[in-house]
Motif scaffolding. Structure first.
Motif, mmCIF file in Angstrom:
data_model
loop_
_atom_site.group_PDB
_atom_site.id
_atom_site.type_symbol
_atom_site.label_atom_id
_atom_site.label_comp_id
_atom_site.label_asym_id
_atom_site.label_seq_id
_atom_site.Cartn_x
_atom_site.Cartn_y
_atom_site.Cartn_z
ATOM 1 N N TRP A 1 -1.788 3.388 8.202
ATOM 2 C CA TRP A 1 -1.173 3.017 6.921
ATOM 3 C C TRP A 1 -1.877 1.824 6.279
ATOM 4 O O TRP A 1 -1.953 1.715 5.061
ATOM 5 C CB TRP A 1 0.303 2.674 7.127
ATOM 6 C CG TRP A 1 1.137 3.814 7.592
ATOM 7 C CD1 TRP A 1 1.158 5.088 7.074
ATOM 8 C CD2 TRP A 1 2.092 3.809 8.660
ATOM 9 N NE1 TRP A 1 2.067 5.866 7.760
ATOM 10 C CE2 TRP A 1 2.656 5.108 8.736
ATOM 11 C CE3 TRP A 1 2.535 2.835 9.546
ATOM 12 C CZ2 TRP A 1 3.633 5.460 9.668
ATOM 13 C CZ3 TRP A 1 3.507 3.176 10.478
ATOM 14 C CH2 TRP A 1 4.051 4.471 10.545
ATOM 15 N N MET A 2 -2.404 0.931 7.126
ATOM 16 C CA MET A 2 -3.034 -0.299 6.628
ATOM 17 C C MET A 2 -4.271 -0.041 5.793
ATOM 18 O O MET A 2 -4.651 -0.837 4.937
ATOM 19 C CB MET A 2 -3.396 -1.199 7.808
ATOM 20 C CG MET A 2 -2.243 -1.946 8.401
ATOM 21 S SD MET A 2 -2.070 -3.548 7.619
ATOM 22 C CE MET A 2 -3.583 -4.342 8.176
ATOM 23 N N PHE A 3 -4.954 1.081 6.080
ATOM 24 C CA PHE A 3 -6.208 1.379 5.377
ATOM 25 C C PHE A 3 -6.189 2.792 4.803
ATOM 26 O O PHE A 3 -7.232 3.430 4.715
ATOM 27 C CB PHE A 3 -7.398 1.204 6.335
ATOM 28 C CG PHE A 3 -7.665 -0.224 6.698
ATOM 29 C CD1 PHE A 3 -8.442 -1.040 5.888
ATOM 30 C CD2 PHE A 3 -7.111 -0.771 7.841
ATOM 31 C CE1 PHE A 3 -8.674 -2.369 6.211
ATOM 32 C CE2 PHE A 3 -7.334 -2.101 8.183
ATOM 33 C CZ PHE A 3 -8.114 -2.892 7.362
ATOM 34 N N TRP A 4 -4.997 3.233 4.435
ATOM 35 C CA TRP A 4 -4.872 4.605 3.970
ATOM 36 C C TRP A 4 -5.826 4.936 2.813
ATOM 37 O O TRP A 4 -6.520 5.956 2.845
ATOM 38 C CB TRP A 4 -3.415 4.893 3.581
ATOM 39 C CG TRP A 4 -3.156 6.337 3.303
ATOM 40 C CD1 TRP A 4 -2.894 6.928 2.116
ATOM 41 C CD2 TRP A 4 -3.139 7.387 4.283
ATOM 42 N NE1 TRP A 4 -2.717 8.267 2.267
ATOM 43 C CE2 TRP A 4 -2.864 8.580 3.587
ATOM 44 C CE3 TRP A 4 -3.336 7.425 5.661
ATOM 45 C CZ2 TRP A 4 -2.774 9.812 4.239
ATOM 46 C CZ3 TRP A 4 -3.236 8.647 6.305
ATOM 47 C CH2 TRP A 4 -2.967 9.825 5.599
ATOM 48 N N PRO A 5 -5.932 4.114 1.765
ATOM 49 C CA PRO A 5 -6.838 4.463 0.655
ATOM 50 C C PRO A 5 -8.301 4.529 1.100
ATOM 51 O O PRO A 5 -9.031 5.457 0.729
ATOM 52 C CB PRO A 5 -6.619 3.326 -0.360
ATOM 53 C CG PRO A 5 -5.300 2.736 0.007
ATOM 54 C CD PRO A 5 -5.203 2.860 1.489
ATOM 55 N N VAL B 1 -13.743 2.974 4.957
ATOM 56 C CA VAL B 1 -13.355 2.555 6.309
ATOM 57 C C VAL B 1 -13.322 3.781 7.205
ATOM 58 O O VAL B 1 -12.841 4.848 6.798
ATOM 59 C CB VAL B 1 -11.976 1.854 6.293
ATOM 60 C CG1 VAL B 1 -11.457 1.631 7.708
ATOM 61 C CG2 VAL B 1 -12.071 0.529 5.549
ATOM 62 N N LEU B 2 -13.855 3.619 8.425
ATOM 63 C CA LEU B 2 -13.942 4.738 9.356
ATOM 64 C C LEU B 2 -13.217 4.422 10.660
ATOM 65 O O LEU B 2 -13.163 3.267 11.083
ATOM 66 C CB LEU B 2 -15.411 5.045 9.662
ATOM 67 C CG LEU B 2 -16.309 5.395 8.461
ATOM 68 C CD1 LEU B 2 -17.754 5.504 8.915
ATOM 69 C CD2 LEU B 2 -15.841 6.693 7.807
ATOM 70 N N ARG B 3 -12.688 5.453 11.297
ATOM 71 C CA ARG B 3 -12.140 5.322 12.649
ATOM 72 C C ARG B 3 -13.270 5.471 13.646
ATOM 73 O O ARG B 3 -14.194 6.274 13.445
ATOM 74 C CB ARG B 3 -11.088 6.392 12.920
ATOM 75 C CG ARG B 3 -9.905 6.402 11.969
ATOM 76 C CD ARG B 3 -8.919 7.496 12.405
ATOM 77 N NE ARG B 3 -7.843 7.686 11.440
ATOM 78 C CZ ARG B 3 -7.873 8.554 10.444
ATOM 79 N NH1 ARG B 3 -8.950 9.329 10.274
ATOM 80 N NH2 ARG B 3 -6.850 8.667 9.622
ATOM 81 N N LEU C 1 0.796 -1.222 0.000
ATOM 82 C CA LEU C 1 0.000 0.000 0.000
ATOM 83 C C LEU C 1 0.833 1.279 0.000
ATOM 84 O O LEU C 1 0.471 2.264 -0.642
ATOM 85 C CB LEU C 1 -0.924 0.015 1.219
ATOM 86 C CG LEU C 1 -2.018 -1.060 1.251
ATOM 87 C CD1 LEU C 1 -2.743 -1.022 2.582
ATOM 88 C CD2 LEU C 1 -2.986 -0.866 0.105
ATOM 89 N N MET C 2 1.952 1.265 0.749
ATOM 90 C CA MET C 2 2.678 2.503 0.994
ATOM 91 C C MET C 2 3.996 2.628 0.232
ATOM 92 O O MET C 2 4.477 3.740 0.028
ATOM 93 C CB MET C 2 2.960 2.639 2.505
ATOM 94 C CG MET C 2 1.716 2.672 3.375
ATOM 95 S SD MET C 2 0.599 4.056 2.978
ATOM 96 C CE MET C 2 1.647 5.454 3.356
ATOM 97 N N ILE C 3 4.595 1.500 -0.157
ATOM 98 C CA ILE C 3 5.913 1.567 -0.784
ATOM 99 C C ILE C 3 5.860 1.322 -2.291
ATOM 100 O O ILE C 3 6.325 2.146 -3.084
ATOM 101 C CB ILE C 3 6.882 0.561 -0.126
ATOM 102 C CG1 ILE C 3 6.996 0.836 1.376
ATOM 103 C CG2 ILE C 3 8.247 0.640 -0.800
ATOM 104 C CD1 ILE C 3 7.502 2.204 1.732
ATOM 105 N N VAL C 4 5.278 0.191 -2.682
ATOM 106 C CA VAL C 4 5.313 -0.200 -4.099
ATOM 107 C C VAL C 4 4.697 0.862 -5.021
ATOM 108 O O VAL C 4 5.266 1.148 -6.093
ATOM 109 C CB VAL C 4 4.640 -1.572 -4.291
ATOM 110 C CG1 VAL C 4 4.572 -1.919 -5.778
ATOM 111 C CG2 VAL C 4 5.416 -2.645 -3.526
ATOM 112 N N PRO C 5 3.557 1.491 -4.668
ATOM 113 C CA PRO C 5 3.002 2.501 -5.579
ATOM 114 C C PRO C 5 3.944 3.682 -5.829
ATOM 115 O O PRO C 5 3.838 4.354 -6.862
ATOM 116 C CB PRO C 5 1.731 2.963 -4.852
ATOM 117 C CG PRO C 5 1.346 1.805 -3.995
ATOM 118 C CD PRO C 5 2.652 1.227 -3.533
#
Length: 291
Positions: free
Chosen positions: A240-244, A251-253, A105-109
């Protein structure tokens, strides 16, 4: 040959398994390599290599010398790069290790931008949620989250991230939104086995620990992510796990007034040698992404 050249020849022999292959890699004749190894053994007064049916293999002393020699060669190469100011033009191979979901999610893109900046650089991305041995796996830099198990590790804190209790909007519509930590008892908790099922919150100097329960437990973060997105329950995760999905509102906090322990993101380098210019550049790059 000088000492560093002897060490280089020995390392290449161990890596290739023969004098002739090492000679081809270095660009000299086989007799020169054989003579160099003989001179090295004579200088050290110890047998470094033995012949077998499978070719040449290092002795116990040879294995120990190989590890130290390889590190010395790497550091010498790094010193030359630093002296030449070659940090802006990195080349060779960089081996990076990171947790699967975080990397996906955070590195490869963002990896194309880093590789475009350094067109002579090749990058191996090792995806593994486990804490692997960096030296034996040939890793230049590992990205790890949370407390470091090894206090002697050579590490640099990149940033500190937020942990939250999250769920999909569809799950919350069906099961309600918890208002205080105690409300979690009536919800399905998705438990990441590495963190356990005891969640501790703080608010205005007050601490509340809740032992949650749920029918599904997962040994990998990727499982937690998939289960949340399948509307199976609530989970404690890094943002970071659900950033998008946090950006889109899928997804909500919840329980945002109650703080969970933050999560440190570390760049960890192999013990026993200096962090390479490539590894340091990659750590700098990751810092620009996650801040």
């Amino acid at each position: 040959m000088d000492r560093l050249q002897q060490m280089t020849a020995f390392v290449r022999v161990v890596e290739t398994g023969s004098f002739s292959a090492a000679a081809r890699r270095i660009g000299v004749g086989q007799p020169a390599i054989s003579k160099t190894i003989a001179q090295l053994e004579d200088r050290l007064q110890v047998r470094l290599l033995v012949r077998s049916t499978h070719g040449l293999s290092p002795t116990d002393a040879g294995i120990r010398f190989y590890e130290r020699a390889k590190t010395a060669i790497q550091e010498a190469d790094e010193a030359e790069l630093e002296a030449r100011g070659a940090g802006a033009g990195l080349s060779g191979r960089l081996r990076v290790c990171a947790a699967t979901t975080f990397a996906r999610l955070m590195i490869v893109p963002h990896l194309p931008a880093f590789m475009a900046e350094h067109p002579e650089l090749e990058v191996d991305v090792v995806l593994d949620d486990r804490v692997i041995d960096l030296v034996s796996e040939g890793i230049d830099i590992a990205l790890r989250m949370g407390e470091l198990a090894d206090s002697s590790a050579i590490a640099r804190r990149i940033t500190t991230g937020r942990r939250s209790v999250v769920a999909t909007s569809a799950y919350l519509e069906r099961h309600g939104v918890p208002k205080v930590p105690a409300d979690l008892a009536s919800h399905q908790a998705l438990v990441y086995t590495q963190l356990g099922n005891s969640w501790t919150f703080r608010k205005d100097g007050t601490e509340a620990s809740v032992v949650v329960s749920g029918r599904a437990r997962f040994t990998a973060a990727e499982g937690i992510r998939a289960a949340v997105l399948a509307h199976m329950g609530l989970a404690v995760t890094s943002d970071w796990m659900f950033w998008p999905e946090l950006q889109t509102g899928e997804v909500l906090r919840v329980l945002e007034e109650w703080a969970l322990p933050p999560l440190d993101l570390w760049a960890v380098f192999p013990t026993g040698r200096l962090a390479s210019a490539k590894a340091r550049a990659f750590a700098d790059f990751v810092q620009t992404i996650v801040l």
